[in-house]
Design a protein around this motif. Structure first.
Motif, PDB file in Angstrom:
ATOM      1  N   VAL A  98      87.029  43.868  67.586  1.00  0.00           N
ATOM      2  CA  VAL A  98      86.689  44.620  66.735  1.00  0.00           C
ATOM      3  C   VAL A  98      87.445  45.761  67.184  1.00  0.00           C
ATOM      4  CG1 VAL A  98      85.030  45.115  65.252  1.00  0.00           C
ATOM      5  CG2 VAL A  98      87.222  45.390  64.276  1.00  0.00           C
ATOM      6  N   GLU A  99      87.946  46.418  66.537  1.00  0.00           N
ATOM      7  CA  GLU A  99      88.220  48.151  66.886  1.00  0.00           C
ATOM      8  C   GLU A  99      88.203  48.937  65.694  1.00  0.00           C
ATOM      9  OE1 GLU A  99      89.816  51.945  67.287  1.00  0.00           O
ATOM     10  OE2 GLU A  99      91.431  50.789  66.745  1.00  0.00           O
ATOM     11  N   ARG A 100      87.377  49.972  65.399  1.00  0.00           N
ATOM     12  CA  ARG A 100      87.400  50.284  64.352  1.00  0.00           C
ATOM     13  C   ARG A 100      87.933  52.135  63.947  1.00  0.00           C
ATOM     14  NH1 ARG A 100      81.244  49.283  63.132  1.00  0.00           N
ATOM     15  NH2 ARG A 100      81.156  49.454  64.830  1.00  0.00           N
ATOM     16  N   ALA A 101      87.989  52.327  65.115  1.00  0.00           N
ATOM     17  CA  ALA A 101      88.208  54.047  64.836  1.00  0.00           C
ATOM     18  C   ALA A 101      89.976  54.257  64.419  1.00  0.00           C
ATOM     19  CB  ALA A 101      87.870  54.273  66.512  1.00  0.00           C
ATOM     20  N   PHE A 102      90.934  53.436  64.178  1.00  0.00           N
ATOM     21  CA  PHE A 102      92.134  53.801  64.463  1.00  0.00           C
ATOM     22  C   PHE A 102      92.246  52.270  63.031  1.00  0.00           C
ATOM     23  CE2 PHE A 102      92.841  57.628  66.861  1.00  0.00           C
ATOM     24  CZ  PHE A 102      91.788  57.248  68.139  1.00  0.00           C
ATOM     25  N   GLY A 103      93.281  53.124  62.795  1.00  0.00           N
ATOM     26  CA  GLY A 103      93.648  52.187  61.654  1.00  0.00           C
ATOM     27  C   GLY A 103      95.677  51.798  62.119  1.00  0.00           C
ATOM     28  N   GLY A 104      96.080  51.657  60.927  1.00  0.00           N
ATOM     29  CA  GLY A 104      97.625  51.668  60.372  1.00  0.00           C
ATOM     30  C   GLY A 104      97.990  50.603  61.454  1.00  0.00           C
ATOM     31  N   ASN A 105      99.422  51.065  62.345  1.00  0.00           N
ATOM     32  CA  ASN A 105      99.641  50.355  63.296  1.00  0.00           C
ATOM     33  C   ASN A 105      99.417  50.654  64.949  1.00  0.00           C
ATOM     34  OD1 ASN A 105     101.869  49.442  61.600  1.00  0.00           O
ATOM     35  ND2 ASN A 105     103.316  51.168  62.111  1.00  0.00           N
ATOM     36  N   TYR A 106      97.921  50.914  65.102  1.00  0.00           N
ATOM     37  CA  TYR A 106      97.658  51.478  66.331  1.00  0.00           C
ATOM     38  C   TYR A 106      96.587  50.095  67.114  1.00  0.00           C
ATOM     39  CZ  TYR A 106      97.930  55.983  66.059  1.00  0.00           C
ATOM     40  OH  TYR A 106      98.509  57.378  66.384  1.00  0.00           O
ATOM     41  N   CYS A 107      97.268  49.317  68.345  1.00  0.00           N
ATOM     42  CA  CYS A 107      95.803  48.653  68.549  1.00  0.00           C
ATOM     43  C   CYS A 107      96.865  49.038  70.378  1.00  0.00           C
ATOM     44  CB  CYS A 107      96.060  47.258  68.687  1.00  0.00           C
ATOM     45  SG  CYS A 107      97.411  46.517  68.343  1.00  0.00           S
ATOM     46  N   TRP A 108      95.806  48.580  71.359  1.00  0.00           N
ATOM     47  CA  TRP A 108      96.272  48.429  72.620  1.00  0.00           C
ATOM     48  C   TRP A 108      95.602  47.823  73.422  1.00  0.00           C
ATOM     49  CZ3 TRP A 108      93.783  52.152  69.754  1.00  0.00           C
ATOM     50  CH2 TRP A 108      92.475  52.154  70.246  1.00  0.00           C
ATOM     51  N   THR A 109      96.290  47.314  74.885  1.00  0.00           N
ATOM     52  CA  THR A 109      95.360  45.939  75.362  1.00  0.00           C
ATOM     53  C   THR A 109      95.702  46.589  77.036  1.00  0.00           C
ATOM     54  OG1 THR A 109      97.436  46.010  76.070  1.00  0.00           O
ATOM     55  CG2 THR A 109      97.016  44.008  74.355  1.00  0.00           C
ATOM     56  N   SER A 110      95.744  48.049  76.722  1.00  0.00           N
ATOM     57  CA  SER A 110      95.349  48.431  78.239  1.00  0.00           C
ATOM     58  C   SER A 110      94.051  48.404  79.077  1.00  0.00           C
ATOM     59  CB  SER A 110      95.864  49.630  78.673  1.00  0.00           C
ATOM     60  OG  SER A 110      95.684  50.649  77.097  1.00  0.00           O
ATOM     61  N   THR A 111      92.443  48.285  77.554  1.00  0.00           N
ATOM     62  CA  THR A 111      91.495  49.364  77.856  1.00  0.00           C
ATOM     63  C   THR A 111      91.022  48.187  77.165  1.00  0.00           C
ATOM     64  OG1 THR A 111      89.658  50.497  78.440  1.00  0.00           O
ATOM     65  CG2 THR A 111      91.943  50.867  77.010  1.00  0.00           C
ATOM     66  N   THR A 112      89.241  48.153  77.422  1.00  0.00           N
ATOM     67  CA  THR A 112      88.287  47.682  76.469  1.00  0.00           C
ATOM     68  C   THR A 112      87.353  48.679  75.356  1.00  0.00           C
ATOM     69  OG1 THR A 112      86.829  47.190  78.055  1.00  0.00           O
ATOM     70  CG2 THR A 112      88.199  45.422  77.917  1.00  0.00           C
ATOM     71  N   ALA A 113      88.612  49.920  76.207  1.00  0.00           N
ATOM     72  CA  ALA A 113      87.941  51.348  75.391  1.00  0.00           C
ATOM     73  C   ALA A 113      87.877  50.887  74.261  1.00  0.00           C
ATOM     74  CB  ALA A 113      87.999  52.253  76.267  1.00  0.00           C
ATOM     75  N   GLY A 114      86.702  51.273  73.230  1.00  0.00           N
ATOM     76  CA  GLY A 114      87.609  50.799  71.189  1.00  0.00           C
ATOM     77  C   GLY A 114      86.753  50.199  70.736  1.00  0.00           C
ATOM     78  N   TYR A 115      87.164  48.903  71.445  1.00  0.00           N
ATOM     79  CA  TYR A 115      86.757  47.760  70.694  1.00  0.00           C
ATOM     80  C   TYR A 115      85.451  47.664  71.054  1.00  0.00           C
ATOM     81  CZ  TYR A 115      91.643  46.471  71.442  1.00  0.00           C
ATOM     82  OH  TYR A 115      92.805  46.489  70.868  1.00  0.00           O
ATOM     83  N   ASP A 116      84.390  47.076  69.777  1.00  0.00           N
ATOM     84  CA  ASP A 116      82.925  48.145  69.649  1.00  0.00           C
ATOM     85  C   ASP A 116      82.180  46.680  69.959  1.00  0.00           C
ATOM     86  OD1 ASP A 116      82.595  49.764  67.158  1.00  0.00           O
ATOM     87  OD2 ASP A 116      83.687  47.980  67.470  1.00  0.00           O
ATOM     88  N   ILE A 117      83.323  45.514  68.547  1.00  0.00           N
ATOM     89  CA  ILE A 117      82.373  44.276  68.512  1.00  0.00           C
ATOM     90  C   ILE A 117      82.942  42.933  68.599  1.00  0.00           C
ATOM     91  CG2 ILE A 117      81.309  43.369  66.495  1.00  0.00           C
ATOM     92  CD1 ILE A 117      81.061  45.780  65.041  1.00  0.00           C
ATOM     93  N   TRP A 118      82.291  42.386  69.902  1.00  0.00           N
ATOM     94  CA  TRP A 118      82.469  41.552  70.766  1.00  0.00           C
ATOM     95  C   TRP A 118      82.243  40.017  69.891  1.00  0.00           C
ATOM     96  CZ3 TRP A 118      85.888  42.022  74.337  1.00  0.00           C
ATOM     97  CH2 TRP A 118      86.759  42.902  74.845  1.00  0.00           C
ATOM     98  N   GLY A 119      83.479  38.865  70.403  1.00  0.00           N
ATOM     99  CA  GLY A 119      82.736  37.472  69.915  1.00  0.00           C
ATOM    100  C   GLY A 119      82.079  37.374  71.515  1.00  0.00           C
ATOM    101  N   GLN A 120      81.711  35.967  71.367  1.00  0.00           N
ATOM    102  CA  GLN A 120      81.054  35.146  72.631  1.00  0.00           C
ATOM    103  C   GLN A 120      81.750  34.432  73.800  1.00  0.00           C
ATOM    104  OE1 GLN A 120      81.606  33.702  69.662  1.00  0.00           O
ATOM    105  NE2 GLN A 120      82.006  31.650  70.333  1.00  0.00           N
ATOM    106  N   GLY A 121      83.322  34.253  72.819  1.00  0.00           N
ATOM    107  CA  GLY A 121      83.996  34.038  73.854  1.00  0.00           C
ATOM    108  C   GLY A 121      84.066  32.688  73.559  1.00  0.00           C
ATOM    109  N   THR A 122      85.741  31.866  73.933  1.00  0.00           N
ATOM    110  CA  THR A 122      85.248  30.920  74.339  1.00  0.00           C
ATOM    111  C   THR A 122      86.428  30.067  76.152  1.00  0.00           C
ATOM    112  OG1 THR A 122      86.831  28.747  72.621  1.00  0.00           O
ATOM    113  CG2 THR A 122      88.046  30.810  72.882  1.00  0.00           C
ATOM    114  N   GLN A 123      85.557  28.843  76.288  1.00  0.00           N
ATOM    115  CA  GLN A 123      86.171  28.354  77.858  1.00  0.00           C
ATOM    116  C   GLN A 123      87.781  28.095  76.946  1.00  0.00           C
ATOM    117  OE1 GLN A 123      85.433  29.415  80.849  1.00  0.00           O
ATOM    118  NE2 GLN A 123      87.364  28.568  81.256  1.00  0.00           N
ATOM    119  N   VAL A 124      88.918  28.895  78.002  1.00  0.00           N
ATOM    120  CA  VAL A 124      89.849  27.993  78.388  1.00  0.00           C
ATOM    121  C   VAL A 124      90.227  27.423  79.323  1.00  0.00           C
ATOM    122  CG1 VAL A 124      92.282  28.400  78.412  1.00  0.00           C
ATOM    123  CG2 VAL A 124      90.833  28.914  76.254  1.00  0.00           C
TER     124      VAL A 124
END
Length: 128
Positions: A98-124
């Motif tokens: 989850v990224e909590r600093a920006f709202g509206g139409n902002y999101c990005w995939t170029s970096t993990t920076a800004g995403y501050d809470i993570w799940g534990q992951g699932t193997q594919v």
């Protein structure tokens, strides 16, 4: 307490499909942007898809464009990653964050920076 829990990974043959899910707790999926990331053995974690807080914007890394789609079900407080035409190179642990600093139409995939809470992951694993 804010928490994200992934599930829905597994073993699939090349060309198959999977739909991992990310259930969130302590907040709602329309409150913040959600990103999907993956990490293969020996490689850095990479962003592959994101959904903005507004729900109106998605982004995908080139490697998954046209094959993956991200969407949410507000009633279930869940974000999904629909993965089609899977390839062996898609094998990885998949995470949502989850990224909590920006709202509206902002999101990005170029970096993990800004995403501050993570799940534990699932193997594919994509293999014949």
């Amino acid at each position: 307490q804010m928490q994200l829990v992934e599930s829905g990974g597994g073993l699939v043959q090349p060309g198959g499909s999977l739909r991992p899910s990310c259930v969130v707790f302590g907040f709602t999926v329309d409150q913040y942007a959600i990103g999907w990331f993956r990490q293969a053995p020996g490689k850095e974690r990479e962003g592959i898809a994101c959904l903005s807080q507004s729900g109106h914007r998605t982004q995908y890394t080139d490697a998954v464009k046209g094959r993956f789609s991200v969407f949410r079900d507000i009633a279930k407080n869940t974000v999904y990653l629909q993965m089609n035409s899977l390839k062996s190179e898609d094998t990885a642990v998949y995470y949502c964050a989850v990224e909590r600093a920006f709202g509206g139409n902002y999101c990005w995939t170029s970096t993990t920076a800004g995403y501050d809470i993570w799940g534990q992951g699932t193997q594919v694993t994509v293999s014949s």
